[in-house]
Structures are given as structure tokens and as C-alpha cells.
Design a protein around this motif. Structure first.
Motif, PDB file in Angstrom:
ATOM      1  N   ARG B 161      -3.452 -45.500 -40.562  1.00 41.38           N
ATOM      2  CA  ARG B 161      -2.331 -44.905 -41.301  1.00 41.38           C
ATOM      3  C   ARG B 161      -2.465 -43.382 -41.364  1.00 41.38           C
ATOM      4  O   ARG B 161      -1.462 -42.674 -41.387  1.00 41.38           O
ATOM      5  N   ALA B 162      -3.693 -42.909 -41.425  1.00 38.28           N
ATOM      6  CA  ALA B 162      -3.919 -41.466 -41.539  1.00 38.28           C
ATOM      7  C   ALA B 162      -3.489 -40.746 -40.256  1.00 38.28           C
ATOM      8  O   ALA B 162      -2.786 -39.736 -40.300  1.00 38.28           O
ATOM      9  N   TYR B 163      -3.918 -41.257 -39.102  1.00 35.25           N
ATOM     10  CA  TYR B 163      -3.520 -40.631 -37.835  1.00 35.25           C
ATOM     11  C   TYR B 163      -2.008 -40.678 -37.672  1.00 35.25           C
ATOM     12  O   TYR B 163      -1.385 -39.712 -37.221  1.00 35.25           O
ATOM     13  N   LYS B 164      -1.433 -41.819 -38.029  1.00 39.38           N
ATOM     14  CA  LYS B 164       0.019 -41.970 -37.889  1.00 39.38           C
ATOM     15  C   LYS B 164       0.740 -40.904 -38.709  1.00 39.38           C
ATOM     16  O   LYS B 164       1.729 -40.325 -38.262  1.00 39.38           O
ATOM     17  N   GLY B 165       0.206 -40.637 -39.888  1.00 38.59           N
ATOM     18  CA  GLY B 165       0.834 -39.658 -40.763  1.00 38.59           C
ATOM     19  C   GLY B 165       0.744 -38.233 -40.242  1.00 38.59           C
ATOM     20  O   GLY B 165       1.500 -37.364 -40.666  1.00 38.59           O
ATOM     21  N   GLN B 166      -0.168 -37.975 -39.321  1.00 40.02           N
ATOM     22  CA  GLN B 166      -0.353 -36.613 -38.797  1.00 40.02           C
ATOM     23  C   GLN B 166       0.335 -36.411 -37.451  1.00 40.02           C
ATOM     24  O   GLN B 166       0.309 -35.296 -36.911  1.00 40.02           O
ATOM     25  N   ALA B 167       0.928 -37.458 -36.905  1.00 42.68           N
ATOM     26  CA  ALA B 167       1.502 -37.349 -35.549  1.00 42.68           C
ATOM     27  C   ALA B 167       2.461 -36.168 -35.444  1.00 42.68           C
ATOM     28  O   ALA B 167       2.381 -35.365 -34.512  1.00 42.68           O
ATOM     29  N   GLY B 168       3.350 -36.066 -36.421  1.00 37.76           N
ATOM     30  CA  GLY B 168       4.328 -34.986 -36.388  1.00 37.76           C
ATOM     31  C   GLY B 168       3.687 -33.617 -36.536  1.00 37.76           C
ATOM     32  O   GLY B 168       4.216 -32.621 -36.040  1.00 37.76           O
ATOM     33  N   ASN B 169       2.547 -33.563 -37.195  1.00 35.82           N
ATOM     34  CA  ASN B 169       1.887 -32.270 -37.436  1.00 35.82           C
ATOM     35  C   ASN B 169       1.105 -31.756 -36.235  1.00 35.82           C
ATOM     36  O   ASN B 169       0.725 -30.581 -36.219  1.00 35.82           O
ATOM     37  N   VAL B 170       0.804 -32.624 -35.293  1.00 35.73           N
ATOM     38  CA  VAL B 170       0.085 -32.169 -34.091  1.00 35.73           C
ATOM     39  C   VAL B 170       0.959 -32.219 -32.846  1.00 35.73           C
ATOM     40  O   VAL B 170       0.495 -31.939 -31.744  1.00 35.73           O
ATOM     41  N   ALA B 171       2.239 -32.561 -33.036  1.00 29.98           N
ATOM     42  CA  ALA B 171       3.118 -32.752 -31.878  1.00 29.98           C
ATOM     43  C   ALA B 171       3.360 -31.464 -31.107  1.00 29.98           C
ATOM     44  O   ALA B 171       3.835 -31.502 -29.971  1.00 29.98           O
ATOM     45  N   GLY B 172       3.025 -30.331 -31.711  1.00 35.50           N
ATOM     46  CA  GLY B 172       3.228 -29.055 -31.028  1.00 35.50           C
ATOM     47  C   GLY B 172       2.347 -28.886 -29.810  1.00 35.50           C
ATOM     48  O   GLY B 172       2.631 -28.080 -28.940  1.00 35.50           O
ATOM     49  N   SER B 173       1.282 -29.643 -29.731  1.00 35.07           N
ATOM     50  CA  SER B 173       0.436 -29.613 -28.547  1.00 35.07           C
ATOM     51  C   SER B 173       0.437 -30.999 -27.909  1.00 35.07           C
ATOM     52  O   SER B 173      -0.054 -31.966 -28.503  1.00 35.07           O
ATOM     53  N   ALA B 174       0.972 -31.081 -26.706  1.00 36.29           N
ATOM     54  CA  ALA B 174       1.046 -32.385 -26.035  1.00 36.29           C
ATOM     55  C   ALA B 174      -0.340 -32.984 -25.850  1.00 36.29           C
ATOM     56  O   ALA B 174      -0.534 -34.197 -26.010  1.00 36.29           O
ATOM     57  N   ALA B 175      -1.312 -32.130 -25.541  1.00 37.14           N
ATOM     58  CA  ALA B 175      -2.670 -32.637 -25.285  1.00 37.14           C
ATOM     59  C   ALA B 175      -3.303 -33.159 -26.568  1.00 37.14           C
ATOM     60  O   ALA B 175      -3.929 -34.226 -26.575  1.00 37.14           O
ATOM     61  N   VAL B 176      -3.125 -32.420 -27.662  1.00 39.47           N
ATOM     62  CA  VAL B 176      -3.706 -32.873 -28.932  1.00 39.47           C
ATOM     63  C   VAL B 176      -3.002 -34.135 -29.408  1.00 39.47           C
ATOM     64  O   VAL B 176      -3.635 -35.092 -29.857  1.00 39.47           O
ATOM     65  N   LEU B 177      -1.672 -34.137 -29.300  1.00 37.51           N
ATOM     66  CA  LEU B 177      -0.920 -35.328 -29.715  1.00 37.51           C
ATOM     67  C   LEU B 177      -1.396 -36.551 -28.943  1.00 37.51           C
ATOM     68  O   LEU B 177      -1.644 -37.617 -29.528  1.00 37.51           O
ATOM     69  N   THR B 178      -1.527 -36.423 -27.647  1.00 35.44           N
ATOM     70  CA  THR B 178      -1.916 -37.572 -26.826  1.00 35.44           C
ATOM     71  C   THR B 178      -3.323 -38.041 -27.187  1.00 35.44           C
ATOM     72  O   THR B 178      -3.565 -39.247 -27.335  1.00 35.44           O
ATOM     73  N   ALA B 179      -4.231 -37.100 -27.367  1.00 37.77           N
ATOM     74  CA  ALA B 179      -5.598 -37.482 -27.747  1.00 37.77           C
ATOM     75  C   ALA B 179      -5.603 -38.164 -29.114  1.00 37.77           C
ATOM     76  O   ALA B 179      -6.314 -39.154 -29.323  1.00 37.77           O
ATOM     77  N   ALA B 180      -4.798 -37.646 -30.034  1.00 37.97           N
ATOM     78  CA  ALA B 180      -4.725 -38.263 -31.361  1.00 37.97           C
ATOM     79  C   ALA B 180      -4.177 -39.684 -31.274  1.00 37.97           C
ATOM     80  O   ALA B 180      -4.664 -40.594 -31.953  1.00 37.97           O
ATOM     81  N   LEU B 181      -3.179 -39.872 -30.417  1.00 38.97           N
ATOM     82  CA  LEU B 181      -2.642 -41.225 -30.223  1.00 38.97           C
ATOM     83  C   LEU B 181      -3.700 -42.145 -29.614  1.00 38.97           C
ATOM     84  O   LEU B 181      -3.798 -43.329 -29.952  1.00 38.97           O
ATOM     85  N   GLN B 182      -4.513 -41.577 -28.716  1.00 37.55           N
ATOM     86  CA  GLN B 182      -5.553 -42.378 -28.062  1.00 37.55           C
ATOM     87  C   GLN B 182      -6.657 -42.778 -29.045  1.00 37.55           C
ATOM     88  O   GLN B 182      -7.320 -43.788 -28.844  1.00 37.55           O
TER      89      GLN B 182
END
Lengths: 248, 267
Positions: B161-182
Motif C-alpha cells: 500500500r505504501a509504494y502504491k501511494g507514492q506512485a504519483g509522487n515518483v512518476a516524474g522519472s520513468a526510471a524511478v517509477l518503473t523500479a518502484a513498480l518492480q
């Protein structure tokens, strides 16, 4: 845009926008972000989409562009999963344990709910002419009477779904954050599924085994649409044209 | 016998050309699905690659990204040390050691990936806090396996739930967003496994918490939603409400997560 010759009218190579009025109005940001435009312009898409095969036929199912294209992509995958588990539960393999029945029936419910949700949401947000039709599954390669065949396929589909959503997040536009969050709400459930069917099939640490989670980084797999659709293609009768999706 | 093995054993030379082509394409399709680990080497970002690619691609405050990553790092420290202590304590049943060793390996790797990424963005990784896994004497997870499993479930479901809640906050970097999703999906795999080891479903029905652990109720608050993208899902599907709530995981805000995590952080 290697396929531009064949279908010059399909999209603007710089914006990815099609000429569909309702889509353009409702998703006025779709494909119009700087990143989206750059990506499409720089990398093109036709070759990636279908590297080995002939050009898409005219009656291929077009996912479209921008965020609606990504939603259609997710809808296509959810259709495939929902159809698979529906068939699994309609023709259960002999010896299906209570635990397996519980898991597989839950997976059927979840995937059907995802499918129905995407159908409603895309129709609402992008219009009836933007949503892809119901797809025809092709499950010839699966022996539904065989436990291993069913569970191996379930693992493959769930891992593929996780990878697909993980790879699609970065393709959603800056204005489409609600869609990103929506995808995030679904992908973790797909990952829960993947772990469960992996555990049913192989037990031990297979739920997040080194074959799917990189042991050095602890990162799950991500895949871009071209690779996902290449894997899914033989389970879907219709050709899927993903050439207008945003590029990474 | 696996389908792939079966397909491989058939002598394709005996099939006429047309059948053979059709057959091979099916076999190829399954092969592609099952052998994606080969592509993993290409598709997955190796350790360090996140940092090389981590430059913001969209206009977004990199401070916000660093703040989200530091928040995640604290949670990963908590998880990693929890499993490290659990494995060292002998509380884990012998037959389950390999499972928790696998989870520990991932959590440790996550702490390294996150620190690396924060550094590459010009940020400073938070220092690891001191943890009290008894939450001031409330729990005894290093002596009770049942409690160890229960808290593990709470930590993993919180992580998802914590990572999901931050998705929008890291979306500015495609690489960080993808790693966070992974990372996010790995936490979900862990959560599913631990829940099932406890005799629960791998997914969250309604907002059902953990029996006997009222402190974990906050971990599941809001998981009973049947509204998605402002649509009432019950109105568009035949699937019942329990199934719908299971089919979607919900995000938690940083504050919501911190209120749970702080129970286990000293000071």
C-alpha cells in the motif's frame, strides 16, 4: 514509423493522436505530452511492434494512442485472463484440490471484475468508438484437463500481467496519474495471484523465485507492450495493433 | 508432465508442413511465455542502472521523488532487519526457512537499490533507525512463530500500500517509477505467500485485518472499496462485493503508513 506507408491516415507521428473526435476531445492530453511526442517521434513504433511478421492487416484490433491505448492494452490482457480462468472453472481438471479450486475460482472472479471494469471505464472516458471489441481467445495450446498445463499457463499469464503493468506505468501520461494509480491497484493483485499459482505449482521459494525476481536487485520483471503482445498473440485470434501506443 | 516437455517430445518431422507450422507457432508461444527469464537480463534494470537512468524525465520536483524514496527506504530497512532477526532467532519453522531467506534477500536488495538511487538523484539516504519489533512489549515475534507470521503479513501488506501511494509522487522519472513498480509487485508476491502460509487468502477481502492484532487494523483500512476510478464496480460486473474488494488493492498515504511503522521504530 515503418508502417506509415501502409496506413498514412492512422495517426500523427508527432502526437500519436488519431482523428477520432471523441478520443481527441476526451483525452486531449493523450499522447500530447512532451515525453510522449518525443518518444513516438524518436523511436517510431511499427518495427518494434511486429519485428518478425508481416505488416498488420487492416482489420487488426487497434489499441489506439495515449492513455486510452494503454487502457485498451490492459483491457485486452484482462480479457485474456478472464477467459482463461472461466474455461478453467467450466472444465476443471480431475483431482483439483479444494485449495486449488478456491484459488482458481478467486482468480476467475478478480479477472472478470477487472475486465468488466475496464470495459465500463474506457467506454465512459473515451467513448464507444475508442474501446477495443471483445477478443476471441485461442486456447488450443492448453490442456484444460491437465493440472500442470493449467497451472503453468496460469503462472505464465500472471507473471506476464505483472510485467505488463510494471512496464506500462511509465507510458501513462503526466496528466493520467489517476490511471497510473488505478494500474497500481490492479498490478499488486496480479502479483498476489502470480505468487499463489507459482506456489501451487512448485512450492518453496517459487512464489518470488530467482527466475522472475532478479536476485541481485530484488526487482520484478517489466515488459513493454510489444514483448507482452508477442507472447499473448498466440492465445488471441485477432491481430492486435499496438503501433500507436506511447513508447518508452 | 509439462506441456512444453510434451510438445518437445513429439517428432515434428513426421507432421506435414502445414500442421507443423501451426504446431511450432503454438509451441513457440508457450516457449516465449515460459522462457521470459532470458529477457529478464535485458528488461530488468541491474543494480546501479536505476541511478544512471534516474534523471527526471518530466517536470517534477526531484525533492519529492527523494522524499518518497527515503520513505520507502525506511520501510525496507524495517522489513530487512525483521527477517534478518527472524532467521537468526530460530523462530522460523525449518521447512519455511527458504521462503523467508528469499524474502530477506529481496528486502536487503531493495535497501541497496533505494540508497543507490537516492544518491544518484543528489539526495541523502535516511539513516537506518533502531527497530523494536516488540512494539514496546506488545508483540513477541522472535519467540512466537504465529506472531512472526502475523507481523510479516502486516509489514508486507503495508509495503504494497505504501509504494502504491507514492506512485504519483515518483512518476516524474520513468526510471524511478518503473523500479518502484518492480519493487511494489515483489512486496505483493511476498504478502500473498505469507498470507497463504497463515491460512488466509493471498488477497485482501473487504478490510479484514489480522485476528488478535488490532494494531494492524490501520493496515487494512479502506481496502473494502468497491469504487474504482469513480465507478461503482458492483454495477458493471456480476462478481460479488467480496470478490471486487479482493481484486483491487488500495494505496495508503505516507502519514497512514508512518502511523503503523512508528510502532516499531524506537525514539
Amino acid at each position: 514509423m515503418a508502417d506509415n506507408k501502409q496506413k498514412p491516415e492512422r495517426s500523427n507521428p508527432l502526437t500519436g493522436n488519431t482523428n477520432t473526435i471523441s478520443r481527441k476531445n476526451f483525452f486531449k492530453y493523450a499522447g500530447a505530452s512532451a515525453a510522449g511526442a518525443l518518444a513516438v517521434g524518436l523511436y517510431g513504433c511499427g518495427d518494434d511492434n511486429n519485428p518478425m511478421g508481416p505488416p498488420m492487416s487492416e482489420d487488426a484490433v487497434k489499441l489506439g494512442s495515449g492513455d486510452v491505448g494503454i487502457l485498451n492494452y490492459a483491457y485486452a490482457l484482462e480479457q485474456l485472463e478472464a477467459a482463461f480462468y472461466t474455461e478453467v472453472m467450466n472444465t476443471p481438471y480431475s483431482g483439483m484440490t479444494d485449495e486449488e479450486k478456491q484459488v482458481l475460482e478467486d482468480l476467475r472472479k478478480h479477472e472478470v471484475a477487472h475486465r468488466d471494469f475496464f470495459k465500463a471505464a474506457i467506454s465512459r472516458d473515451a467513448g464507444e468508438d475508442a474501446i477495443i471489441p471483445g477478443l476471441t481467445p485461442n486456447f488450443e495450446a492448453i490442456d484444460f484437463s491437465d493440472r500442470t498445463s493449467v497451472l503453468e499457463t496460469a503462472v505464465a499469464f500472471e507473471d506476464l500481467g505483472v510485467s505488463a503493468y510494471n512496464g506500462a506505468g511509465q507510458l501513462i501520461s503526466a496528466d493520467g496519474i489517476p490511471y497510473l494509480v488505478q494500474a497500481g491497484k490492479i498490478v499488486s493483485v496480479e502479483a498476489r495471484h502470480a505468487a499463489a499459482v507459482r506456489d501451487l505449482l512448485n512450492g518453496g521459494a517459487s512464489f518470488a523465485g530467482d527466475d522472475i525476481v532478479d536476485p541481485e536487485t530484488g526487482l520484478d520483471r517489466f515488459l513493454l507492450p510489444a514483448d507482452v503482445l508477442a507472447a499473448a498473440a498466440n492465445f488471441i485470434e485477432e491481430e492486435i495493433d499496438a503501433s500507436n501506443l506511447p513508447s518508452a | 508432465m509439462g506441456l512444453l516437455k510434451l510438445l518437445n517430445e513429439i517428432d515434428t518431422a513426421q507432421l506435414d508442413k502445414e500442421v507443423k507450422d501451426q504446431f511450432l507457432s503454438r509451441k513457440d508461444a508457450l516457449g516465449k511465455l515460459s522462457n521470459f527469464s532470458k529477457k529478464l537480463a535485458v528488461a530488468a534494470l541491474p543494480l546501479g542502472a536505476v541511478s544512471t537512468l534516474a534523471g527526471p524525465a518530466r517536470a517534477q520536483d526531484s525533492g519529492q521523488i527523494i522524499s518518497s524514496l527515503n520513505f520507502a527506504l525506511t520501510l525496507e530497512f524495517l522489513e530487512y532487519r525483521y527477517y534478518e532477526k527472524g532467521l537468526a532467532s530460530g523462530v522460523i519453522d525449518a521447512e519455511d526457512q527458504a521462503i523467508f531467506a528469499q524474502i530477506e534477500k529481496h528486502e536487503e536488495a531493495h535497501t541497496l537499490v533505494l540508497q543507490d538511487t537516492i544518491n544518484s538523484l543528489g539526495g541523502t539516504p535516511v539513516e537506518e533507525p533502531a527497530f523494536d519489533f516488540t512494539a514496546g512489549g506488545t508483540f513477541d515475534p522472535l519467540n512466537s512463530y504465529a506472531q512472526f507470521l502475523a507481523l510479516s503479513q502486516a509489514f508486507e501488506d503495508t509495503g504494497v500500500r505504501a509504494y502504491k501511494g507514492q506512485a504519483g509522487n515518483v512518476a516524474g522519472s520513468a526510471a524511478v517509477l518503473t523500479a518502484a513498480l518492480q519493487i511494489h509487485s515483489v512486496e505483493a508476491r511476498h504478502a500473498s505467500q505469507v498470507r497463504r502460509m497463515r491460512g488466509s487468502k493471498g488477497w485482501i477481502t473487504q478490510d479484514n485485518g489480522i485476528e488478535g492484532v488490532s494494531q494492524a487494523d490501520a493496515v487494512y483500512a479502506g481496502e473494502d472499496s468497491t469504487t474504482q476510478a469513480e465507478a461503482n464496480v458492483t454495477a458493471v460486473t456480476e462478481i460479488d462485493a467480496n470478490g471486487i474488494t479482493e481484486a483491487w488493492d488500495e494505496p495508503l498515504t505516507m502519514d497512514q503508513v508512518n502511523s503503523v511503522a512508528s510502532l516499531f521504530i524506537e525514539g
